[in-house]
Design a protein around this motif. Structure first.
Motif, PDB file in Angstrom:
ATOM      1  N   LEU A   1       0.805  -1.221   0.000  1.00  0.00           N
ATOM      2  CA  LEU A   1       0.000   0.000   0.000  1.00  0.00           C
ATOM      3  C   LEU A   1       0.840   1.275   0.000  1.00  0.00           C
ATOM      4  O   LEU A   1       0.299   2.368  -0.163  1.00  0.00           O
ATOM      5  N   ILE A   2       2.164   1.123   0.184  1.00  0.00           N
ATOM      6  CA  ILE A   2       3.039   2.299   0.219  1.00  0.00           C
ATOM      7  C   ILE A   2       3.293   2.774  -1.206  1.00  0.00           C
ATOM      8  O   ILE A   2       3.642   2.006  -2.081  1.00  0.00           O
ATOM      9  N   GLY A   3       3.083   4.049  -1.413  1.00  0.00           N
ATOM     10  CA  GLY A   3       3.309   4.638  -2.736  1.00  0.00           C
ATOM     11  C   GLY A   3       4.099   5.927  -2.619  1.00  0.00           C
ATOM     12  O   GLY A   3       4.065   6.606  -1.591  1.00  0.00           O
ATOM     13  N   SER A   4       4.806   6.274  -3.675  1.00  0.00           N
ATOM     14  CA  SER A   4       5.594   7.502  -3.700  1.00  0.00           C
ATOM     15  C   SER A   4       4.711   8.665  -4.127  1.00  0.00           C
ATOM     16  O   SER A   4       3.805   8.514  -4.938  1.00  0.00           O
ATOM     17  N   GLU A   5       4.982   9.847  -3.600  1.00  0.00           N
ATOM     18  CA  GLU A   5       4.232  11.028  -3.989  1.00  0.00           C
ATOM     19  C   GLU A   5       4.916  11.780  -5.107  1.00  0.00           C
ATOM     20  O   GLU A   5       4.486  12.853  -5.495  1.00  0.00           O
ATOM     21  N   GLU A   6       6.026  11.278  -5.616  1.00  0.00           N
ATOM     22  CA  GLU A   6       6.736  11.967  -6.703  1.00  0.00           C
ATOM     23  C   GLU A   6       6.380  11.373  -8.049  1.00  0.00           C
ATOM     24  O   GLU A   6       6.083  10.272  -8.236  1.00  0.00           O
TER      25      GLU A   6
END
Length: 139
Positions: A134-139
């Protein structure tokens, strides 16, 4: 309090580093032999040391031998600097000194978001594996 090993050439007596005369004689012979033109291993053998090329180099580059707040001096600055200058000269002659290249820093995400946790597992490893997805990057 100092931690770690005691460099070759010293011993500890009453909590203080003192010169080990037998070992110091070998270190001084190592420096003299190296500065006379011998390679690391041959200089070490002449000094009575059965050590590798890398270990001989480390002994010649040991700054403790110049003396500091804990270790008494074994080698004078002139001898130490001459050995270092000779090391660099030999390395350059063999093409072993390279200009430092600019290193590219990888672009790494610095902000993350966590998706909504909708599933729950009784196995903590399975739960952790699910949450990592569920972890995703905001870039």
């Amino acid at each position: 309090m100092r931690r770690g090993h005691i460099p070759y050439g010293y011993k500890i007596e009453n909590g203080a580093a003192v010169i080990d005369e037998e070992q110091v004689a070998k270190i001084k012979t190592l420096y003299a032999a190296y500065l006379s033109g011998m390679g690391y291993v041959n200089a070490a053998e002449k000094a009575g040391l059965k050590i590798t090329h890398a270990m001989a180099k480390r002994l010649l580059q040991n700054k403790h031998y110049l003396g500091d707040d804990f270790y008494p001096a074994i080698i004078d600055r002139e001898t130490y600097d001459a050995a270092e200058k000779e090391r660099v000269r030999r390395a350059e002659a063999l093409g072993r000194i390279f200009e430092e290249q600019e290193r590219k820093q990888p672009s790494l995400p610095t902000a993350f978001q966590l998706g909504q946790v909708e599933q729950h597992f009784s196995d903590p490893y399975a739960q952790a594996e699910y949450i990592y997805t569920l972890i995703g990057s905001e870039e």
